[in-house]
Design a protein around this motif. Structure first.
Motif, short mmCIF file in Angstrom:
data_model
loop_
_atom_site.label_atom_id
_atom_site.label_comp_id
_atom_site.label_asym_id
_atom_site.label_seq_id
_atom_site.Cartn_x
_atom_site.Cartn_y
_atom_site.Cartn_z
N PHE A 1 0.85 -1.19 0.00
CA PHE A 1 0.00 0.00 0.00
C PHE A 1 0.88 1.23 0.00
O PHE A 1 1.78 1.38 0.83
N ASP A 2 0.66 2.15 -0.97
CA ASP A 2 1.38 3.42 -1.06
C ASP A 2 0.39 4.57 -0.99
O ASP A 2 -0.67 4.52 -1.62
N ALA A 3 0.75 5.62 -0.24
CA ALA A 3 -0.14 6.77 -0.13
C ALA A 3 0.67 8.00 0.26
O ALA A 3 1.75 7.89 0.86
N ALA A 4 0.13 9.18 -0.07
CA ALA A 4 0.77 10.44 0.32
C ALA A 4 -0.26 11.56 0.32
O ALA A 4 -1.27 11.51 -0.41
N TYR A 5 0.02 12.56 1.14
CA TYR A 5 -0.81 13.77 1.21
C TYR A 5 0.12 14.98 1.13
O TYR A 5 1.17 15.01 1.80
N THR A 6 -0.27 15.97 0.33
CA THR A 6 0.55 17.17 0.13
C THR A 6 -0.31 18.41 0.32
O THR A 6 -1.44 18.47 -0.18
N TYR A 7 0.24 19.39 1.01
CA TYR A 7 -0.46 20.66 1.20
C TYR A 7 0.57 21.79 1.15
O TYR A 7 1.71 21.64 1.60
N GLY A 8 0.14 22.94 0.58
CA GLY A 8 1.03 24.08 0.57
C GLY A 8 0.45 25.26 -0.18
O GLY A 8 -0.67 25.21 -0.71
N GLU A 9 1.22 26.32 -0.25
CA GLU A 9 0.87 27.52 -1.00
C GLU A 9 2.02 27.85 -1.95
O GLU A 9 3.17 27.96 -1.53
N GLY A 10 1.69 27.97 -3.23
CA GLY A 10 2.70 28.29 -4.24
C GLY A 10 3.55 27.10 -4.65
O GLY A 10 4.69 27.28 -5.08
N ILE A 11 3.01 25.88 -4.58
CA ILE A 11 3.79 24.68 -4.93
C ILE A 11 3.16 23.89 -6.08
O ILE A 11 3.55 22.73 -6.32
N ALA A 12 2.24 24.47 -6.84
CA ALA A 12 1.61 23.74 -7.95
C ALA A 12 2.64 23.26 -8.96
O ALA A 12 2.49 22.19 -9.55
N SER A 13 3.70 24.03 -9.15
CA SER A 13 4.73 23.64 -10.13
C SER A 13 5.54 22.44 -9.68
O SER A 13 6.32 21.89 -10.45
N TYR A 14 5.38 22.02 -8.42
CA TYR A 14 6.06 20.84 -7.92
C TYR A 14 5.18 19.60 -7.92
O TYR A 14 5.57 18.56 -7.38
N LEU A 15 3.99 19.69 -8.50
CA LEU A 15 3.09 18.56 -8.57
C LEU A 15 2.96 18.08 -10.01
O LEU A 15 3.12 18.85 -10.96
N VAL A 16 2.67 16.78 -10.17
CA VAL A 16 2.39 16.24 -11.50
C VAL A 16 1.27 17.06 -12.15
O VAL A 16 0.33 17.47 -11.48
N PHE A 17 1.38 17.33 -13.44
CA PHE A 17 0.48 18.17 -14.22
C PHE A 17 0.72 19.66 -14.00
O PHE A 17 0.02 20.50 -14.58
N LEU A 18 1.70 20.01 -13.15
CA LEU A 18 2.15 21.39 -12.99
C LEU A 18 1.00 22.34 -12.66
O LEU A 18 0.01 21.93 -12.08
N GLY A 19 1.15 23.64 -12.99
CA GLY A 19 0.14 24.64 -12.68
C GLY A 19 0.79 25.93 -12.24
O GLY A 19 2.01 26.01 -12.01
N ASP A 20 -0.04 26.99 -12.10
CA ASP A 20 0.46 28.30 -11.68
C ASP A 20 0.66 28.32 -10.17
O ASP A 20 -0.17 27.82 -9.41
N ASP A 21 1.75 28.94 -9.74
CA ASP A 21 2.02 29.08 -8.31
C ASP A 21 1.34 30.32 -7.72
O ASP A 21 1.08 30.36 -6.51
N VAL A 22 1.09 31.33 -8.55
CA VAL A 22 0.42 32.55 -8.10
C VAL A 22 -0.77 32.83 -9.01
O VAL A 22 -0.79 32.43 -10.17
N ASP A 23 -1.78 33.51 -8.47
CA ASP A 23 -2.96 33.82 -9.27
C ASP A 23 -2.81 35.18 -9.94
O ASP A 23 -1.76 35.83 -9.84
N ALA A 24 -3.86 35.63 -10.60
CA ALA A 24 -3.82 36.89 -11.35
C ALA A 24 -3.60 38.09 -10.44
O ALA A 24 -3.14 39.14 -10.91
N ASN A 25 -3.91 37.96 -9.16
CA ASN A 25 -3.72 39.05 -8.21
C ASN A 25 -2.34 39.04 -7.56
O ASN A 25 -2.04 39.89 -6.72
N GLY A 26 -1.51 38.07 -7.92
CA GLY A 26 -0.19 37.97 -7.32
C GLY A 26 -0.16 37.22 -6.01
O GLY A 26 0.86 37.24 -5.31
N ASP A 27 -1.27 36.56 -5.65
CA ASP A 27 -1.34 35.80 -4.40
C ASP A 27 -0.97 34.34 -4.65
O ASP A 27 -1.29 33.77 -5.71
N LEU A 28 -0.31 33.75 -3.68
CA LEU A 28 0.03 32.34 -3.79
C LEU A 28 -1.24 31.49 -3.83
O LEU A 28 -2.20 31.74 -3.10
N ILE A 29 -1.24 30.48 -4.69
CA ILE A 29 -2.39 29.59 -4.81
C ILE A 29 -2.23 28.44 -3.82
O ILE A 29 -1.23 27.72 -3.82
#
Length: 392
Positions: free
Chosen positions: A278-306
């Motif tokens: 059995f393998d499992a993991a949980y991840t939480y953070g702000e501004g780390i979308a680029s460190y996850l599979v499928f990537l993503g923006d780390d900040v939104d249009a207002n300059g705030d961390l996602i």
């Protein structure tokens, strides 16, 4: 397979040559039949054992060179959206380009690829300071559009040197729970997994009793000019692995200011019963979308961390000596975004692998993925993938 200064022959042929030479030697004539048989059996056993070793060469009295890798070909049929070589197109389901056309077409289709084929080598040198190791590894996802329909072009995956507990070069980010990473036939992998290969300086220390600590300074995954700091602690035993990692640094919020981002990951791998993992993991953070599979923006249009939250769980069951079955679920959720941005991704992988030969496997995998937008629209897709892999 091990090579030294002389060329290696097939074990059976080597045994015949050894027998012929041995019978003609005066020294052998003075030994008993039992001694001759025992010596020949020992030679044959040593040759057969060396046939299972990696391909390696002696470069001197203190250095060895080992080649490794695999050939892999995949044949894929998409039932809904045409994702291409990998499932990376999941993050673009329903998204329109500047010409109001879908980035990922909705006509399905068949494709094949050998891009995941991998080549690498390692060296090991005994020095006064300990064992010095190097590794260089390539795959063939280097072309533009390689994860959709690009051709096979070489791409550097790893380039590192190790000495003692230190590692320097390009390697998996220390934030990534590599030991709890579930296996898929699809190259892209499961939604919800931290994933990146970064230039870094890492130190690993074993405290004993299964406890291992790591600290690292790494380059940021999106090119921030500031360093990234990562630390991890693991309790690693035979039936159970528990690991906690954290990452922090600063990134440009695109308004001229720096924002401090952070992330935490907790992961586990456990042997449940005979042949089951059995393998499992949980991840939480702000501004780390680029460190996850499928990537993503780390900040939104207002300059705030996602703010982002993700998790995955997978069960692997070995049946007999030939079959391996897996079921893996992954999910990821962005807490903020504009209408039309990705709010939630989900993936399901069900696969089976059959060991055709000692170094060759056949596999089949079903994938279902879903993308949900801020605003309520949801898109999903299905695919079947078959694979043939030969390790060397």
């Amino acid at each position: 397979m091990t090579y030294s200064n002389s060329r290696k022959t097939f074990p059976a042929a080597s045994a015949v040559i050894a027998l012929t030479a041995g019978l003609g030697a005066p020294a052998f004539a003075q030994t008993t039949d039992a001694q001759r048989i025992a010596e020949l059996e020992a030679r044959v056993a040593a040759l057969e054992e060396s046939g299972n070793e990696p391909l390696s060469f002696g470069l001197g009295p203190n250095t060895t060179l080992e080649f490794y890798g695999y050939f892999k070909t995949d044949f894929i049929y998409d039932f809904d959206y045409n994702l291409g070589n990998t499932t990376f197109g999941l993050v673009s389901l329903g998204v329109l380009n500047d010409d109001d056309e879908r980035i990922v077409s909705r006509d399905g289709g068949f494709t094949g690829t050998v891009n995941q084929t991998r080549l690498g080598f390692r060296t090991t040198t005994q020095t006064a300071l300990g064992e010095l190791g190097t590794q260089v590894e390539l795959d063939f996802y280097g072309a533009d559009g390689a994860f959709s329909d690009g051709e096979a072009e070489p791409r550097l995956r790893h380039a590192t040197a190790t000495l003692g507990g230190f590692r320097v070069g390009k390697y998996w980010t220390t934030f990534m729970p590599l030991s709890s990473y579930p296996s898929t036939l699809d190259f892209q992998g499961v939604v919800g997994i931290p994933f990146a290969r970064q230039e870094q300086l890492r130190y690993t220390h074993e405290f004993g009793n299964g406890f291992v600590g790591e600290v690292a300074i790494e380059d940021h995954n999106t090119g921030s000019e500031d360093p990234v700091f990562v630390a991890a602690m693991a309790y690693d035993t035979d039936p159970l692995l528990l690991r906690l990692s954290g990452i922090t640094g600063s990134i440009d919020d695109e308004t001229g200011d720096d924002e401090n981002f952070y992330g935490v990951n907790v992961s586990t791998s456990a042997q449940l019963w005979q042949g089951a993992t059995f393998d499992a993991a949980y991840t939480y953070g702000e501004g780390i979308a680029s460190y996850l599979v499928f990537l993503g923006d780390d900040v939104d249009a207002n300059g705030d961390l996602i703010e982002v939250e993700s998790a995955y769980a997978g069960l692997t069951q070995e049946v007999g000596e030939k079959w391996t079955f897996r079921g893996i679920y992954g999910v990821r959720e962005n807490k903020s975004g504009a209408v039309g941005d990705t709010e939630r991704l989900r993936s399901v992988h069900l696969n089976a692998e059959y060991q055709l030969l000692e170094n060759a496997t056949l596999g089949v995998e079903y994938f279902n993925g879903e993308r949900e937008e801020f605003g309520g629209d949801t898109y999903d897709t299905d695919r079947i993938q078959t694979s043939f892999q030969i390790n060397f």
